[in-house]
Design a protein around this motif. Structure first.
Motif, PDB file in Angstrom:
ATOM      1  N   LEU A 147      -7.508   4.327   8.352  1.00 15.52           N
ATOM      2  CA  LEU A 147      -8.248   3.358   7.719  1.00 15.52           C
ATOM      3  C   LEU A 147      -9.557   3.604   7.721  1.00 15.52           C
ATOM      4  O   LEU A 147     -10.330   4.105   8.595  1.00 15.52           O
TER       5      LEU A 147
ATOM      6  N   ARG B 269     -10.529  -3.684  -2.878  1.00 19.88           N
ATOM      7  CA  ARG B 269     -11.423  -2.782  -3.263  1.00 19.88           C
ATOM      8  C   ARG B 269     -12.171  -3.075  -4.277  1.00 19.88           C
ATOM      9  O   ARG B 269     -13.561  -2.798  -4.339  1.00 19.88           O
TER      10      ARG B 269
ATOM     11  N   LEU C 128      -9.530  -0.130   5.058  1.00 23.92           N
ATOM     12  CA  LEU C 128      -8.455  -0.136   3.690  1.00 23.92           C
ATOM     13  C   LEU C 128      -8.031   1.337   3.903  1.00 23.92           C
ATOM     14  O   LEU C 128      -8.806   2.512   4.392  1.00 23.92           O
TER      15      LEU C 128
ATOM     16  N   THR D 201       0.850  -1.296   0.049  1.00 23.57           N
ATOM     17  CA  THR D 201       0.068  -0.024  -0.087  1.00 23.57           C
ATOM     18  C   THR D 201       0.871   1.124  -0.001  1.00 23.57           C
ATOM     19  O   THR D 201       0.250   2.283  -0.379  1.00 23.57           O
TER      20      THR D 201
ATOM     21  N   LEU E 274      -1.758  -5.451   7.652  1.00 23.47           N
ATOM     22  CA  LEU E 274      -3.304  -4.797   7.513  1.00 23.47           C
ATOM     23  C   LEU E 274      -4.227  -5.995   8.164  1.00 23.47           C
ATOM     24  O   LEU E 274      -5.349  -5.571   8.694  1.00 23.47           O
TER      25      LEU E 274
ATOM     26  N   GLU F  21      -3.446  -7.733  -1.637  1.00 21.04           N
ATOM     27  CA  GLU F  21      -3.199  -6.253  -1.586  1.00 21.04           C
ATOM     28  C   GLU F  21      -4.538  -5.363  -1.952  1.00 21.04           C
ATOM     29  O   GLU F  21      -5.708  -5.947  -2.384  1.00 21.04           O
ATOM     30  N   ALA F  22      -4.610  -3.917  -1.373  1.00 25.21           N
ATOM     31  CA  ALA F  22      -5.660  -3.190  -1.249  1.00 25.21           C
ATOM     32  C   ALA F  22      -6.558  -3.335  -2.379  1.00 25.21           C
ATOM     33  O   ALA F  22      -7.700  -3.075  -2.364  1.00 25.21           O
ATOM     34  N   GLU F  23      -5.947  -2.765  -3.661  1.00 21.57           N
ATOM     35  CA  GLU F  23      -6.791  -2.678  -4.659  1.00 21.57           C
ATOM     36  C   GLU F  23      -7.530  -3.824  -5.221  1.00 21.57           C
ATOM     37  O   GLU F  23      -8.664  -3.622  -5.583  1.00 21.57           O
TER      38      GLU F  23
END
Length: 318
Positions: free
Chosen positions: A187, A250, A262, A122, A222, A245-247
């Protein structure tokens, strides 16, 4: 916490061979100098040692190997057949050693050395590129080996010496590591745009206690932070999907597969809404870690000091 090497112990015979080669190494370099010049006195001058000392060293080498390497004619010498065979191997070994010395020097050169730097996925889109850009404005020749990984893996590589520094969250609590906080990142609870809470700006985390969560895999910082905040809110998250991973998370939220805690997206993503969490205070600490007591190379130390100077300015505050 200490880290033990996983390399298997050497067999006694292997230890004996290694010890023998280590003992012979100085004599082999001296033999090579004599063999190249075919003159003991000139070789002694080149090596900066007395001629009798050099003569005794080569004689000792012959005695230990049990072969004649040089045929002597006064102070002039010529190689025997055994000597020619040995010289070829010695020359290759010395050339490889010289190459290794040059690589080691290049690695630690204050101007053009290399920094092995690990960081969270991130942080790779915005914060780390900005750090590298600003640091290289004053250190344009320093090279970087960049590693993106989850926290546990990065800390292991840090201990193994593969990395010099790591940008991590949460900060490790281990006696063998030094960690310094740099910044805090909010977050947000990320929900699908058609979620029942999507019209709100702020919520309490307990309001989604019954919702499915999408989270990163075990071992990622995370993940641990998400579970800790949920526990503080009085529930354990019901895990529906895991990603890396964050994306990706999402995108899963946008598809209606759950909600997620996130960091803010750099650009608005269609299909999701980010809600500020008022209770608990969902912020994560970002910090820099390195091995305690292990000296950093000059370029790594310069980069560490530069990153620490950015404390409180690492992230864009929202």
């Amino acid at each position: 916490m200490t880290h033990e090497s996983s390399s298997p112990p050497l067999h006694p015979a292997e230890l004996g061979r290694e010890s023998a080669v280590a003992n012979l190494a100085p004599q082999l370099a001296q033999f090579a100098a004599v063999a190249r010049l075919e003159h003991v006195t000139q070789a002694a001058q080149l090596l900066g040692m007395p001629q009798p000392t050099l003569s005794r060293a080569v004689a000792r080498l012959e005695g230990e190997l049990g072969v004649d390497l040089l045929a002597r004619q006064g102070r002039t010498v010529r190689l025997t057949r055994a000597g020619r065979l040995l010289l070829g191997s010695v020359e290759r070994a010395l050339a490889e050693l010289e190459r290794g010395v040059e690589l080691a020097r290049a690695e630690t050169d204050p101007v053009s050395g290399r920094v092995a730097f690990g960081f969270l996925h991130t942080m790779g889109t915005d914060a780390v590129p900005a750090l590298l850009r600003d640091f290289r404005a004053d250190h344009p020749q320093v090279r970087f080996q960049l590693v993106q990984d989850y926290v546990a893996a990065m800390l292991e590589r840090l201990r193994d010496g593969e990395l010099d520094l790591c940008l991590v969250s949460p900060l490790p609590d281990a006696t063998d590591l030094t960690a310094r906080p740099l910044d805090e990142q909010r977050l947000y609870l990320t929900v699908p745009c058609d979620h029942r809470l999507a019209g709100r700006r702020r919520i309490r985390l307990a309001e989604v206690a019954q919702e499915p969560f999408v989270v990163v895999e075990e071992g990622y910082g995370l993940r641990a932070i998400t579970e800790a905040f949920c526990a503080e809110a009085g529930f354990a998250p019901r895990i529906a999907f895991e990603g890396e991973e964050a994306e990706t998370l999402r995108g899963l939220v946008a598809a209606g597969l759950g909600v997620a805690l996130l960091p803010p997206g750099l650009v608005p993503r269609p299909g999701v809404v980010e809600l500020e969490v008022t209770a608990p205070r969902t912020r994560r600490a970002i910090g820099l870690a390195w091995v305690a007591g292990r000296p950093l190379t000059p370029p790594a130390a310069a980069f560490r000091d530069f990153v620490l100077s950015r404390r409180g300015r690492l992230l864009d505050h929202d």
